[in-house]
Scaffold this motif. Sequence first.
Motif, PDB file in Angstrom:
ATOM      1  N   MET A   1       0.840  -1.208   0.000  1.00 36.11           N
ATOM      2  CA  MET A   1       0.000   0.000   0.000  1.00 36.11           C
ATOM      3  C   MET A   1       0.877   1.262   0.000  1.00 36.11           C
ATOM      4  O   MET A   1       0.634   2.195  -0.770  1.00 36.11           O
ATOM      5  N   ARG A   2       1.871   1.267   0.836  1.00 32.83           N
ATOM      6  CA  ARG A   2       2.767   2.430   0.911  1.00 32.83           C
ATOM      7  C   ARG A   2       3.439   2.686  -0.441  1.00 32.83           C
ATOM      8  O   ARG A   2       3.585   3.825  -0.865  1.00 32.83           O
ATOM      9  N   ARG A   3       3.837   1.589  -1.086  1.00 33.43           N
ATOM     10  CA  ARG A   3       4.536   1.722  -2.368  1.00 33.43           C
ATOM     11  C   ARG A   3       3.576   2.236  -3.450  1.00 33.43           C
ATOM     12  O   ARG A   3       3.870   3.193  -4.172  1.00 33.43           O
ATOM     13  N   LEU A   4       2.380   1.640  -3.496  1.00 35.48           N
ATOM     14  CA  LEU A   4       1.429   1.992  -4.563  1.00 35.48           C
ATOM     15  C   LEU A   4       0.887   3.428  -4.423  1.00 35.48           C
ATOM     16  O   LEU A   4       0.580   4.083  -5.415  1.00 35.48           O
ATOM     17  N   LEU A   5       0.781   3.866  -3.165  1.00 32.67           N
ATOM     18  CA  LEU A   5       0.115   5.157  -2.957  1.00 32.67           C
ATOM     19  C   LEU A   5       1.073   6.275  -2.527  1.00 32.67           C
ATOM     20  O   LEU A   5       0.633   7.317  -2.037  1.00 32.67           O
ATOM     21  N   ALA A   6       2.345   6.020  -2.709  1.00 32.96           N
ATOM     22  CA  ALA A   6       3.354   6.981  -2.232  1.00 32.96           C
ATOM     23  C   ALA A   6       3.138   8.391  -2.791  1.00 32.96           C
ATOM     24  O   ALA A   6       3.344   9.380  -2.083  1.00 32.96           O
TER      25      ALA A   6
ATOM     26  N   ILE B   1      -9.227  11.019  -3.360  1.00 32.71           N
ATOM     27  CA  ILE B   1      -9.801   9.905  -2.579  1.00 32.71           C
ATOM     28  C   ILE B   1     -10.304   8.806  -3.512  1.00 32.71           C
ATOM     29  O   ILE B   1     -10.032   7.614  -3.301  1.00 32.71           O
ATOM     30  N   ALA B   2     -11.003   9.209  -4.549  1.00 34.37           N
ATOM     31  CA  ALA B   2     -11.581   8.212  -5.457  1.00 34.37           C
ATOM     32  C   ALA B   2     -10.466   7.384  -6.104  1.00 34.37           C
ATOM     33  O   ALA B   2     -10.573   6.138  -6.189  1.00 34.37           O
ATOM     34  N   ARG B   3      -9.382   8.067  -6.512  1.00 34.23           N
ATOM     35  CA  ARG B   3      -8.297   7.324  -7.182  1.00 34.23           C
ATOM     36  C   ARG B   3      -7.618   6.358  -6.198  1.00 34.23           C
ATOM     37  O   ARG B   3      -7.349   5.206  -6.523  1.00 34.23           O
ATOM     38  N   VAL B   4      -7.394   6.836  -4.967  1.00 35.95           N
ATOM     39  CA  VAL B   4      -6.748   5.985  -3.960  1.00 35.95           C
ATOM     40  C   VAL B   4      -7.624   4.758  -3.666  1.00 35.95           C
ATOM     41  O   VAL B   4      -7.140   3.621  -3.598  1.00 35.95           O
ATOM     42  N   SER B   5      -8.908   4.995  -3.541  1.00 36.22           N
ATOM     43  CA  SER B   5      -9.838   3.882  -3.268  1.00 36.22           C
ATOM     44  C   SER B   5      -9.766   2.854  -4.388  1.00 36.22           C
ATOM     45  O   SER B   5      -9.781   1.636  -4.146  1.00 36.22           O
ATOM     46  N   LYS B   6      -9.672   3.365  -5.599  1.00 34.22           N
ATOM     47  CA  LYS B   6      -9.650   2.472  -6.762  1.00 34.22           C
ATOM     48  C   LYS B   6      -8.382   1.598  -6.734  1.00 34.22           C
ATOM     49  O   LYS B   6      -8.440   0.377  -6.943  1.00 34.22           O
ATOM     50  N   VAL B   7      -7.247   2.229  -6.415  1.00 43.29           N
ATOM     51  CA  VAL B   7      -5.977   1.472  -6.354  1.00 43.29           C
ATOM     52  C   VAL B   7      -6.071   0.393  -5.279  1.00 43.29           C
ATOM     53  O   VAL B   7      -5.693  -0.766  -5.497  1.00 43.29           O
TER      54      VAL B   7
ATOM     55  N   LEU C   1      -8.705  -5.094  -1.985  1.00 39.92           N
ATOM     56  CA  LEU C   1      -9.508  -4.877  -0.759  1.00 39.92           C
ATOM     57  C   LEU C   1     -10.994  -4.741  -1.108  1.00 39.92           C
ATOM     58  O   LEU C   1     -11.340  -4.110  -2.104  1.00 39.92           O
ATOM     59  N   PRO C   2     -11.850  -5.330  -0.288  1.00 43.68           N
ATOM     60  CA  PRO C   2     -13.297  -5.160  -0.543  1.00 43.68           C
ATOM     61  C   PRO C   2     -13.715  -3.724  -0.231  1.00 43.68           C
ATOM     62  O   PRO C   2     -13.033  -3.039   0.546  1.00 43.68           O
ATOM     63  N   PRO C   3     -14.837  -3.272  -0.805  1.00 43.19           N
ATOM     64  CA  PRO C   3     -15.249  -1.871  -0.589  1.00 43.19           C
ATOM     65  C   PRO C   3     -15.428  -1.523   0.884  1.00 43.19           C
ATOM     66  O   PRO C   3     -15.128  -0.404   1.305  1.00 43.19           O
ATOM     67  N   ASP C   4     -15.914  -2.484   1.681  1.00 41.44           N
ATOM     68  CA  ASP C   4     -16.156  -2.119   3.082  1.00 41.44           C
ATOM     69  C   ASP C   4     -14.865  -2.054   3.899  1.00 41.44           C
ATOM     70  O   ASP C   4     -14.892  -1.765   5.096  1.00 41.44           O
ATOM     71  N   ALA C   5     -13.735  -2.319   3.286  1.00 44.98           N
ATOM     72  CA  ALA C   5     -12.454  -2.173   3.997  1.00 44.98           C
ATOM     73  C   ALA C   5     -11.961  -0.726   3.945  1.00 44.98           C
ATOM     74  O   ALA C   5     -10.969  -0.377   4.559  1.00 44.98           O
ATOM     75  N   MET C   6     -12.666   0.099   3.177  1.00 45.91           N
ATOM     76  CA  MET C   6     -12.282   1.513   3.081  1.00 45.91           C
ATOM     77  C   MET C   6     -13.454   2.387   3.548  1.00 45.91           C
ATOM     78  O   MET C   6     -14.569   2.208   3.070  1.00 45.91           O
ATOM     79  N   VAL C   7     -13.160   3.234   4.477  1.00 46.35           N
ATOM     80  CA  VAL C   7     -14.241   4.098   4.983  1.00 46.35           C
ATOM     81  C   VAL C   7     -13.858   5.549   4.740  1.00 46.35           C
ATOM     82  O   VAL C   7     -12.813   6.018   5.193  1.00 46.35           O
ATOM     83  N   ASN C   8     -14.741   6.200   4.035  1.00 48.44           N
ATOM     84  CA  ASN C   8     -14.524   7.609   3.732  1.00 48.44           C
ATOM     85  C   ASN C   8     -14.953   8.439   4.931  1.00 48.44           C
ATOM     86  O   ASN C   8     -16.061   8.301   5.440  1.00 48.44           O
ATOM     87  N   GLN C   9     -14.054   9.305   5.389  1.00 41.88           N
ATOM     88  CA  GLN C   9     -14.339  10.121   6.576  1.00 41.88           C
ATOM     89  C   GLN C   9     -15.630  10.929   6.416  1.00 41.88           C
ATOM     90  O   GLN C   9     -16.432  11.023   7.328  1.00 41.88           O
ATOM     91  N   ALA C  10     -15.821  11.479   5.227  1.00 40.76           N
ATOM     92  CA  ALA C  10     -17.009  12.308   4.980  1.00 40.76           C
ATOM     93  C   ALA C  10     -18.281  11.488   5.176  1.00 40.76           C
ATOM     94  O   ALA C  10     -19.289  11.985   5.682  1.00 40.76           O
ATOM     95  N   ARG C  11     -18.197  10.184   4.798  1.00 39.78           N
ATOM     96  CA  ARG C  11     -19.377   9.324   4.921  1.00 39.78           C
ATOM     97  C   ARG C  11     -19.713   9.084   6.398  1.00 39.78           C
ATOM     98  O   ARG C  11     -20.870   9.090   6.796  1.00 39.78           O
ATOM     99  N   ILE C  12     -18.666   8.893   7.189  1.00 34.27           N
ATOM    100  CA  ILE C  12     -18.898   8.662   8.623  1.00 34.27           C
ATOM    101  C   ILE C  12     -19.556   9.892   9.245  1.00 34.27           C
ATOM    102  O   ILE C  12     -20.504   9.796  10.014  1.00 34.27           O
ATOM    103  N   LYS C  13     -19.030  11.052   8.867  1.00 38.11           N
ATOM    104  CA  LYS C  13     -19.588  12.282   9.441  1.00 38.11           C
ATOM    105  C   LYS C  13     -21.039  12.484   9.017  1.00 38.11           C
ATOM    106  O   LYS C  13     -21.887  12.865   9.826  1.00 38.11           O
TER     107      LYS C  13
END
Lengths: 218, 782
Positions: B482-487, B610-616, B623-635
């Motif tokens: 993850m660190r490598r892909l999203l550096a 955010i959208a691009r990072v989620s896609k990667v 990773l399944p979609p529910d493994a990523m939580v968007n802060q804005a969605r929680i709020k």
Amino acid sequence: MILNAQDIHKGYETADLRTDVLRGVSLALEAGQSLALMGESGSGKSTLLHLIAGLDVPDRGEIAVDSQVMSHPNDTKRAELRRQLVGIIFQQFNLIPSLRIDSNIAFQAHLAGRYDADWCAKLATRMGLSAHLEKYPEALSGGQQQRVAIARALAAKPALILADEPTGNLDEETAQTVLTLLLEITRETNTALLMVTHSATHASALDQQLTLRSGKIA
Amino acid sequence: MQLFTLLMGLALATALWSGVQAINSEARASYGAAAAQVAQGQSDQIVARADESMSVADYIALRRLGWLVTPQIEHRLEMDGETVRLLGIEPLTAPNLPGSFDMQTLPMDQFFSQSGFALVSEDSTKVIEALDWGFEIAPNLAAGTAISDIGSIAMLAERGDTLDRLIVLGNNAQDPAMLEDIAPHLKYLNASSGNDDIARLTDSFHLNLTAFGLLSFAVGLFIVYGAIGLAFEQRRTMFRTLRALGVSLRLLITLLLAELLIFATLAGLFGIMLGYLIAATLLPDVAATLRGLYGAEVAGTLQIRASWWMSGLGMAIGGTLIASIGTFLRLARLPLMEAGTPQAWAQASQKVMIYLGLLGCILLGVAAVLSTLASSLVQGFVLLGCLLIGAAFLLPLTLDRCLALLERITKRALPQWFWSDTRSQVPGLSMALMALLLAIATNVGVSTMVSSFRLTFTGWLDQRLVSELYVTLDTAEQAGDMRRLLADDVTAFLPIVSAKIELGGQPAEVYGVTDHSTYRDHWPLLEAADNVWDRLQEPENALINEQFALRSELAVGDRVEGAQRQTIVGVYSDYGNPAPQMIIGMEAFAMLYPNIEPMRFGLRVAPENIARVSKVLRKDLGLPPDAMVNQARIKALSLGIFEQTFTVTGALNILTLSVAGFSIMMSLLTLAQMRLPQLAPIWALGVTRAQLGRLELIRSVVLAAVVTCLAVPLGLALSWVLLAVVNVAAFGWQLPMFLFPKSYLVLSAIALLAAIIAAAWPAQRLARIAPHQLLQVFSGGR
């Protein structure tokens, strides 16, 4: 002419009965004159008084006080005329319990826009109320309360005083004192007085006497 | 009119009380069912220590040593937005299921079938059907729950032979202290120290509702008290006649008591029906709020439970009896020969008003003292009681003094009469005005508390949820990828690691944080030492949460036995979490818990990326979609939940104000008849009926306005007590109090509107009263 009532009719209807209380009563009164209205219970005396005061309207006929039509159908107009032209004294005094005696005396005068502090003070002195002005009605005796009611009626300097058995709730001695005061002041101020009474003795002290019987002048 | 007032007052009071009780008991029953699932929560448990695990072998070993335990595992299954809690049990050793399911009657052949079988709650069938399992609906199972064989669930969850817990059966004779020697990697939890997060958290919500219900009931009782008192005065002459004719006092009281009890029962039953309707209307919102806010599953439908309708009826009858005590005492002392008038009651009330005022002053004095001393829940409620009752008792005298002042400074006849007449009406209206005061104060207090909570909580979310994206990895090895892909896209990877520890003898969690500006700039610290974040990176220092600090009376500089012996360098707010918590530096965490590798990360990403990072993360890391939580969605979700909370409190606000408005209307209607002797002379002296009607309306508005002016500060005081005393005593955290002047203005306008509506009918009746009714006043003696 201060009071002119012509051919007054008034009746009340209940669910299945109509009662004609007044059937063509006419009377008149000049300034400074006094008239005693007598009659048995239910003869229509109080009803006639209430109609003259503009508290209710006749079914037929016309009432004028100081040339103003008191039998006007408009409630607001009648209230205005009542305020300006008529002073009413009730048997049960009907003072305003939440106001002090001085405010009770001045109440109608203020409403009529004719408040005169000196005149109110003079009336209070004449009625023997000077020591009681800051009290509330409940602290006064019946005779004192009726004298307050008389002072209240006179304070606005009305053209006509209507008194509905003003001595009916008082003992004979107090009644005589109250009546004497009432007559003295109305004569002095040239105010007309129409008084309903059951007492022939009291009636005889007034200039004229009329008796109502079954809704008509006997 | 009196009968209608009495019945409606009592019915409304009971409706609000029983409606709230219905919601509470339904919600509590739902948690109860959840907690009692296969005795979990009622029994002692054995669980693995931090960084350890428990396997089937441990279970077998303990059984062989004579420990009477039964294994359980849990797995959450999400489908189409619905989550089902799957509980795996071992039916041969499990205790009975709650409700109608006796383990002896469990369809064992199906339960052990290869194709899968579950007992499910009514709302969970869809998810189980999707698994293609057989199922049977268990009516008393908690909402969102399914129970199945432990083997089936282990297979479904692909978790091998690990167990979540061993439930210790009631007849186990083994000494818990022995566990340390037998299996040092396991620990014994007493039922009392078990996980009761849900109950504690939702208690906060229920506390608000119960307080609302109780105050509404009190408002209703004021109406009943007033109605009984006025009814007595109107019948005073008849009572005296009956006594004079030889009816004994005992017989008279017995008859009146029987009459009241019949009315109370009828009104109570009607009130319970109304309460049911209120609860049925509000329950779906309450359920959604509790589910979203606390994760507590509440069925959205209402069942008729004996507990709340019996309590509703009990309150109606009990309340009527309490409200009638004064009247019966007056009846017992009624002099046979005294000439009674309706005004006698008002005059007697003048004295009562002075006594009440003095009592009110004393109660407010007690409240003032308690406000500096109160530290327990009981003291908090005593403080609330003294404050509200004291203010209510002082109200009539305060109004009387204000009106006397206005009367004195007014010179014109009609306004002077208006003030004096209004003053003379205060005793007759005092009950309704007290009810209005309490209703407005409660609304201001509770809405201030809820709004402060919302503001604090959303502000706190902004501080705590700074990272734009939260990611949960499947394996620790994925972190490097993850660190490598999203550096290029991610400015910071903030690991979220935690371990279970004990703090102050309670189960707790310790978190490790890296030294990053995200924490330095945003973390919600309530109290901090100098250079707190620098010092946190030293292994001997730690931050603790507010509830732990308050409960254990700890402050910055104190030392605490946590992950190791550490010095507290800061205290942070941690709303919604009843358990103690600690934060230490990441290096210290790694040293203390070398086996825990970060699986969760907060990613600092520019919003447009955010959208691009989620896609990667989805495509390249799988990773399944529910493994990523968007802060804005929680709020957004949190705010949505609060809006639902507001729906409930808003509805209760309106209901309480309606009851107070009804109380005013009934009092005015009742007084209207009694007041004719005072109004008729005013009319005869030249004031029109229409004017009198208008003055009646103005009178109500003036009284309501004065009451509102007094109620707003009272409500703010109430709110302060709830936030700073009751909340701390009950839940361990203090919330800052915010003021919302605009909403108080709106509430005041609503209160005035309620007063206008309440006075409109009596005023219109007066404006249109027939002259002969007024004339009767002058011929009353003939």
